[in-house]
Design a protein around this motif. Structure first.
Motif, PDB file in Angstrom:
ATOM      1  N   VAL A 103       1.690   2.737  -7.833  1.00 57.46           N
ATOM      2  CA  VAL A 103       2.186   4.101  -7.676  1.00 57.46           C
ATOM      3  C   VAL A 103       1.022   5.075  -7.533  1.00 57.46           C
ATOM      4  N   ALA A 104      -0.045   4.851  -8.296  1.00 56.30           N
ATOM      5  CA  ALA A 104      -1.210   5.737  -8.221  1.00 56.30           C
ATOM      6  C   ALA A 104      -1.803   5.751  -6.817  1.00 56.30           C
ATOM      7  N   GLU A 105      -1.830   4.596  -6.163  1.00 56.11           N
ATOM      8  CA  GLU A 105      -2.372   4.541  -4.798  1.00 56.11           C
ATOM      9  C   GLU A 105      -1.453   5.268  -3.813  1.00 56.11           C
ATOM     10  N   VAL A 106      -0.144   5.213  -4.037  1.00 53.60           N
ATOM     11  CA  VAL A 106       0.769   5.981  -3.184  1.00 53.60           C
ATOM     12  C   VAL A 106       0.524   7.474  -3.390  1.00 53.60           C
ATOM     13  N   GLN A 107       0.343   7.883  -4.636  1.00 59.14           N
ATOM     14  CA  GLN A 107       0.046   9.297  -4.915  1.00 59.14           C
ATOM     15  C   GLN A 107      -1.232   9.742  -4.221  1.00 59.14           C
ATOM     16  N   ASP A 108      -2.273   8.927  -4.303  1.00 59.31           N
ATOM     17  CA  ASP A 108      -3.539   9.274  -3.644  1.00 59.31           C
ATOM     18  C   ASP A 108      -3.322   9.469  -2.146  1.00 59.31           C
ATOM     19  N   LEU A 109      -2.544   8.583  -1.552  1.00 59.04           N
ATOM     20  CA  LEU A 109      -2.275   8.691  -0.117  1.00 59.04           C
ATOM     21  C   LEU A 109      -1.551   9.995   0.202  1.00 59.04           C
ATOM     22  N   LEU A 110      -0.508  10.307  -0.555  1.00 56.13           N
ATOM     23  CA  LEU A 110       0.281  11.503  -0.266  1.00 56.13           C
ATOM     24  C   LEU A 110      -0.542  12.773  -0.457  1.00 56.13           C
ATOM     25  N   ARG A 111      -1.378  12.802  -1.481  1.00 53.34           N
ATOM     26  CA  ARG A 111      -2.234  13.976  -1.688  1.00 53.34           C
ATOM     27  C   ARG A 111      -3.211  14.147  -0.538  1.00 53.34           C
TER      28      ARG A 111
END
Length: 466
Positions: free
Chosen positions: A43-51
């Protein structure tokens, strides 16, 4: 700094052409290649991508196993976000009867995990071995058992959702039985994301409701010499007090030919025009007698070919029946794929009407095809919900255009009957143009307002729905 420097610099993102090409198709028959593909595993990697995507102004289209029939899980620009790496499945909570699963978990794997604990995950899309939980939530998928249990949405207890800017929302359905505070649209935000096809937020995890596993399941394949008799049988089964089907699946003559091949039974039920596949379940104590006699009497009353009725009453036999059902769309997908090089493809409808009017709607659709000189294709699927799938193979681009005109004319009649243009696949990109047939200007304005609130830059799944 280039406009994609932040996104392109992430370890989860690639520009590799072979990778991008591998994610350029879904079941719709369309082909689109995104500029980049992201393959996060947390999930953290998805957040990084979206940011990073928000900072760069780059669009992001979420995708699961890419089993979409509407082009919802492919993109021709921006980032194609594959959520397959979020495939974790948590332990079943037998007391609360729930299970948590990542967006990339395969639907059938969740079902098997539930069954191992003596419980049932009810949504059963035909593509359950190739579709993900995130995808099922994105289009509010259903399947054969939706006749009894409904689509995916009611079985989603809670969601973890990331908005376009990476903000994480933890949403849970209220346990209230009554609520009159404010507009109903605001009562349960879980419903904002179920069926939103990735346009409002990225679902990364879900808590799913489970139910007692039936101790007995009976399947019947009931052939008919007349399609009208088959559809009358469906209506009667919905209304009969002594049978309680969890599915009523229809096969027209063309679909039945494919089913025969899948069964390895070319001589089964010669000369029939249609078949209805039925499932009935027994209770939890194992002593309840299934109403086989009532089903056979109902079939006889509607002129079924009684000597050709097949009974599926074991786990292996029921799996055979499921493979028979799955063979129909799988075969049509193969036939459609063979025409892509010529500009053709499979056209798959997903309309539904009130179930007593299904025969009328199919007659209209076929008449329009005959008048246009296009193939009528095959029809199969969820007759108990008034929801067939017409699959038509367009041989080339010219025939594809004419078939789509026939579908458009059919959909106008479907709406006039009180139906819907899409009952379980969503509308994605292919069917977006048909939204105004069903949704009023006011309804579309409300949808756009919600989109602006949750995704103000319009970066999520561009081209889907709106």
């Amino acid at each position: 700094m280039t406009t994609t420097q932040r996104v392109g610099g992430l370890a989860t993102v690639t520009h590799d052409e072979d990778v991008r090409r591998a994610f350029a198709r879904d079941v719709s028959g369309l082909e689109m290649m995104a500029d980049m593909v992201a393959r996060p595993s947390s999930v953290a990697e998805v957040q990084d991508l979206l940011r990073a995507a928000t900072a760069d102004g780059v669009s992001v289209t979420p995708a699961g196993a890419q089993s979409s029939t509407t082009g919802a899980s492919i993109a021709d620009h921006g980032v194609l976000l594959s959520l397959r790496g979020l495939s974790h499945i948590g332990a079943v909570d037998p007391d609360a009867r729930v299970i948590r699963a990542g967006a990339g978990a395969i639907v059938a794997d969740v079902r098997r995990a539930a069954e191992a604990a003596g419980l049932l995950f009810t949504p059963d899309p035909t593509s359950e071995e190739e579709s993900t939980i995130g995808g099922a939530i994105a289009c509010n998928a259903s399947g054969a058992r939706s006749l009894r249990y409904g689509a995916t949405g009611p079985h989603v207890r809670a969601l973890t959702v990331l908005l376009a800017n990476g903000e994480q929302l933890e949403l849970r359905r209220p346990a209230l039985e009554k609520n009159t505070v404010g507009y109903p649209i605001a009562h349960d935000p879980v419903d904002w994301f179920v069926g939103s096809e990735g346009t409002l937020g990225v679902v990364v995890e879900a808590e799913l409701a489970l139910y007692p596993l039936p101790s007995q399941v009976l399947g019947l394949a009931v052939p008919f010499m007349s399609e009208a008799d088959a559809l009358a049988f469906v209506v009667a089964a919905r209304r009969a007090p002594d049978v309680h089907p969890r599915c009523l699946e229809f096969f027209d003559q063309g679909a039945m030919e494919i089913a025969r091949t899948a069964e390895g039974a070319g001589a089964w039920a010669p000369g029939i025009s249609a078949m209805v596949y039925v499932e009935e379940t027994g209770g939890g104590d194992g002593d309840e007698e299934l109403p086989l006699d009532a089903w056979l009497a109902l079939a006889e009353a509607h002129h079924a070919s009684a000597e050709d009725i097949r009974v599926y009453d074991s786990a292996s036999a029921l799996n055979d029946a499921r493979r028979m059902r799955h063979a129909v769309p799988a075969t049509m997908n193969e036939r459609g794929a063979a025409r892509r090089a010529f500009g053709g493809r499979k056209v798959s409808t997903d309309w539904a009407v009130p179930y007593p009017r299904l025969g009328e709607a199919l007659t209209i659709a076929r008449r329009f095809a005959e008048e246009a000189g296009t193939p009528r294709g095959i029809a199969y699927g969820h007759a108990g919900n008034g929801h067939p799938h017409q699959n038509i193979i367009a041989q080339d681009a010219d025939e594809l255009a004419r078939i789509e005109q026939v579908v458009y004319a059919t959909l106008k009649e479907v709406i006039a009957m009180g139906g819907t243009v899409a009952a379980e696949h969503g509308i994605g990109k292919i069917k977006r143009r048909w939204l105004p047939l069903q949704a009023s200007d006011a309804q579309q304005r409300v949808m756009r307002a919600l989109k602006r609130e949750l995704d103000p830059l319009g970066l999520l799944a561009p081209g889907n729905v709106l």
